[in-house]
Scaffold this active site. Sequence first.
Site: not given
Length: 374
Positions: A39, A138, A258, A306
């Site tokens: 997956k 779940r 930043y 980013m």
Amino acid sequence: MQQEDTAGAILHIDLEALAQNYRAICFQVAPTPVAAVVKADGYGIGAIPVARTLIAEGCRHFFVAHLSEAAALKPALPQGVALHILNGLHPGAENACAALGAIPVLNALDQIARWSATAQSLGRPLPAALQVDSGMSRLGLPAEEVATLLADPGLLDGIDLTLLMSHLACADDPADAFNARQTAAFEALARHFPHIPRSLDNSGGSFLPRPHFDLVRAGIALYGGAPTLGTNPMRPVIALTARTIQTRTVPAGTGVGYGLTHRTGRPTRIATIPVGYADGWPRHLGNRGAAYIGPHRVPIIGRISMDSLTLDVTDIPEALLRPGAPVELIGPRQSIDQVAADAGTIAYEILTGLGPRYARLYRGARPALRSMSA
Ligand SMILES: *Cc1c(COP(=O)(O)O)cnc(C)c1O
């Protein structure tokens, strides 16, 4: 142009190490066969190259999470290899799944009803795995719904049950008493389905000191993650290498990145590398964690941007800092387990976050299995 010159960083993937991890798990759980959980694009490594490699190792069962993942992988699998969909099917997706020839994991009575109706409308039996809830709350039928199913066997009309499965909540800690409770609960539920193969164990479950039923579903350990907390016997499968874009030297007291969240405490040489949170490098690693240049640990300073991050390379020999010099983010000096620990997460999240912008270079790839391809 080579893809490694156009991408921000290179993800090296060692398919031979993957194959060795598969063999090690097979040895660990013998004689139980081992399925591969692929997956999330094979935990970020590439579902198709992973599947090709493991088919050559004898793997005949694969698991993905979604029908869309099954549709992408199915054409790469030879006939006779089973492809299961862990999350089952949304209402209305049954015909597409039947046409694809994938095996849904039926997790609830309404899913069973729709799959049965689909089989009857197509006029042929359809395979399915059935998940029962052995304690994780779940997915899967709780014991009451198993009782409902047993009371009315017609609910399974047209369904060819090929697997009974459940999932362990605490398998990464072999000392957790819940493992034995879930194992006993699963065995008790499985007694009602005497001829159906059973599957309970993931990577962690494979290392529990008890038998492993009829199929193991291995994920993280194949990809080099620790199956069990605190010890990692697996071979690393990936390495992530970036190259410096630019270096600069700033005086003491200069803000970096930043928010200027890092202030230099001394004249500082900063190297910027082209990997950021859009590549899956966790933003939590701002002012935490490190990279390596040669044998030298270089701390991350400032926030993760980013598309880039900044390293304190003040103590690094000049010869290692030329433009384009390699920087190890994951590799022999810094494991995925270490990166995960620094970021306050687990290796699963680091792997599945590996961004599509990396150039993926595969090593140890097998030739395509033409003779086996359908
Ligand atoms: C993801 C998953 C696995 C694989 O788990 P690992 O811990 O990565 O080995 C097995 N079974 C189910 C149901 C899963 O969701």
